[in-house]
Design an enzyme around this catalytic site. Structure first.
Site, mmCIF file in Angstrom:
data_model
loop_
_atom_site.group_PDB
_atom_site.id
_atom_site.type_symbol
_atom_site.label_atom_id
_atom_site.label_comp_id
_atom_site.label_asym_id
_atom_site.label_seq_id
_atom_site.Cartn_x
_atom_site.Cartn_y
_atom_site.Cartn_z
ATOM 1 N N LYS A 10 0.836 -1.213 0.000
ATOM 2 C CA LYS A 10 0.000 0.000 0.000
ATOM 3 C C LYS A 10 0.867 1.259 0.000
ATOM 4 C CE LYS A 10 -2.058 -1.130 3.914
ATOM 5 N NZ LYS A 10 -1.528 -2.459 4.317
ATOM 6 N N ARG A 12 -9.473 0.215 8.871
ATOM 7 C CA ARG A 12 -8.991 -1.142 9.141
ATOM 8 C C ARG A 12 -10.020 -1.952 9.906
ATOM 9 N NH1 ARG A 12 -2.912 -0.322 8.853
ATOM 10 N NH2 ARG A 12 -2.016 -2.316 9.361
ATOM 11 N N ARG A 30 12.247 -6.621 4.767
ATOM 12 C CA ARG A 30 12.160 -5.167 4.541
ATOM 13 C C ARG A 30 13.179 -4.386 5.362
ATOM 14 N NH1 ARG A 30 6.409 -2.243 4.997
ATOM 15 N NH2 ARG A 30 6.462 -2.935 7.165
ATOM 16 N N ARG A 74 11.950 -2.217 10.876
ATOM 17 C CA ARG A 74 10.864 -1.780 11.766
ATOM 18 C C ARG A 74 10.730 -2.764 12.912
ATOM 19 N NH1 ARG A 74 5.463 -0.265 8.480
ATOM 20 N NH2 ARG A 74 4.553 -1.642 10.028
ATOM 21 N N ARG A 99 0.241 -9.705 12.966
ATOM 22 C CA ARG A 99 -0.363 -8.650 12.139
ATOM 23 C C ARG A 99 -1.214 -9.255 11.031
ATOM 24 N NH1 ARG A 99 5.036 -6.006 10.732
ATOM 25 N NH2 ARG A 99 3.944 -4.784 9.147
HETATM 26 P P1 ADP Z 1 1.246 -2.673 8.182
HETATM 27 O O1 ADP Z 1 0.064 -2.415 7.306
HETATM 28 O O2 ADP Z 1 2.412 -3.222 7.431
HETATM 29 O O3 ADP Z 1 0.950 -3.442 9.447
HETATM 30 P P2 ADP Z 1 1.226 0.130 9.054
HETATM 31 O O4 ADP Z 1 2.408 1.022 9.055
HETATM 32 O O5 ADP Z 1 0.083 0.463 8.174
HETATM 33 O O6 ADP Z 1 1.841 -1.291 8.684
HETATM 34 O O7 ADP Z 1 0.667 -0.035 10.534
HETATM 35 C C1 ADP Z 1 1.505 -0.320 11.626
HETATM 36 C C2 ADP Z 1 0.689 -0.459 12.913
HETATM 37 O O8 ADP Z 1 0.008 0.777 13.176
HETATM 38 C C3 ADP Z 1 -0.415 -1.507 12.894
HETATM 39 O O9 ADP Z 1 0.053 -2.785 13.209
HETATM 40 C C4 ADP Z 1 -1.367 -0.946 13.951
HETATM 41 O O10 ADP Z 1 -0.901 -1.216 15.247
HETATM 42 C C5 ADP Z 1 -1.273 0.543 13.743
HETATM 43 N N1 ADP Z 1 -2.315 1.071 12.826
HETATM 44 C C6 ADP Z 1 -2.124 1.662 11.613
HETATM 45 N N2 ADP Z 1 -3.298 2.024 11.064
HETATM 46 C C7 ADP Z 1 -4.259 1.653 11.934
HETATM 47 C C8 ADP Z 1 -5.685 1.737 11.950
HETATM 48 N N3 ADP Z 1 -6.378 2.291 10.939
HETATM 49 N N4 ADP Z 1 -6.352 1.235 13.032
HETATM 50 C C9 ADP Z 1 -5.689 0.692 14.059
HETATM 51 N N5 ADP Z 1 -4.354 0.578 14.106
HETATM 52 C C10 ADP Z 1 -3.636 1.047 13.067
#
Ligand code: ADP
Ligand code: ZN
Length: 216
Positions: free
Chosen positions: A14, A89, A128, A161, A172
């Site tokens: 994404k 999400r 990554r 990360r 995740r």
């Molecule tokens: P990825 O999609 O690879 O897990 P992101 O950088 O999008 O990585 O998200 C990292 C973390 O941030 C998630 O595991 C979650 O804890 C939090 N997070 C991000 N966006 C949301 C969301 N919309 N709702 C709840 N938690 C979120």
């Protein structure tokens, strides 16, 4: 405001896709993950709450996310095109986004679902590496930097990360299956969803997504 939602599991590309197409589409890339990591780094109240959830690979609670997004959309430009990466999400977040858009005369133009098998996602996430200075993404095997641990673009230091370790990655992906994948049915029913195969090259994927967005 016009919204494009990029939907997909962790590792589906994404963020990479959004970065590749935003200039050409004159769009704003909004990554909730990046917003949260910035909040953690700055030590804000939101960051303090989010940190523990993120380390475990759990979702940050909806009420925290909703406040974060409302604040961001307050400052939003009514005429802009937004690429949402990482939001919504959950069904609750999707409902909130819809209400919020009604109030702002905005709409979701399209939801692009970046689909890839779990083994591809795990391989991408475990390998990554990210530049500490400019944020550029690498992969130890698929997109190796010219010099190990050093960014090709700016010479910055590459890091992993903290949530990109095997155990947290598995969690995740499970959390995605449990809490996020329901959104696929919701947006299919609304006639908004387009599925793309994310297990293709990053350039080809970006090209395809840009074309889909351009038609919306
Ligand atoms: P990825 O999609 O690879 O897990 P992101 O950088 O999008 O990585 O998200 C990292 C973390 O941030 C998630 O595991 C979650 O804890 C939090 N997070 C991000 N966006 C949301 C969301 N919309 N709702 C709840 N938690 C979120
Ligand atoms: Zn760099």
């Amino acid at each position: 405001m016009k919204i494009i939602v990029l939907l997909g599991a962790p590792g589906s590309g994404k963020g990479t896709t959004a970065e590749k197409i935003r200039d050409r589409l004159n769009a704003v890339h909004l990554s909730t993950g990046d917003m949260l990591r910035a909040a953690v780094k700055a030590g804000t109240p939101t960051g303090k709450t989010a940190d523990g959830y993120m380390k475990k690979g759990e979702l940050v609670p909806d009420d925290v996310m909703v406040r974060l997004m409302e604040d961001r959309m307050e400052q939003g430009d009514a005429n802009a095109l937004y690429l949402l990466d990482g939001f919504p999400r959950t069904i609750a977040q999707a409902e909130l986004l819809e209400q919020s858009l009604v109030a702002r005369n905005g709409r979701i133009a399209r939801v692009v679902f970046l689909d890839a098998p779990r083994d591809v996602l795990i391989d991408r996430l475990t390998g990554r590496r990210i530049c500490r200075s400019c944020g550029m993404n690498f992969h130890v095997r698929n997109i190796p930097p010219k010099r190990e641990g050093v960014c090709d673009a700016c010479g910055g230091e590459l890091y992993q990360r903290p949530d990109d370790n095997r155990e947290t990655i598995e969690n995740r992906l499970d959390v995605y299956e449990r809490q996020t994948s329901d959104l696929i049915a919701r947006y299919t029913d609304l006639g908004l969803l387009t599925r793309v195969d994310s297990a293709q090259g990053a350039e080809a994927l970006a090209e395809q997504v840009a074309n889909i967005v351009g038609q919306g």
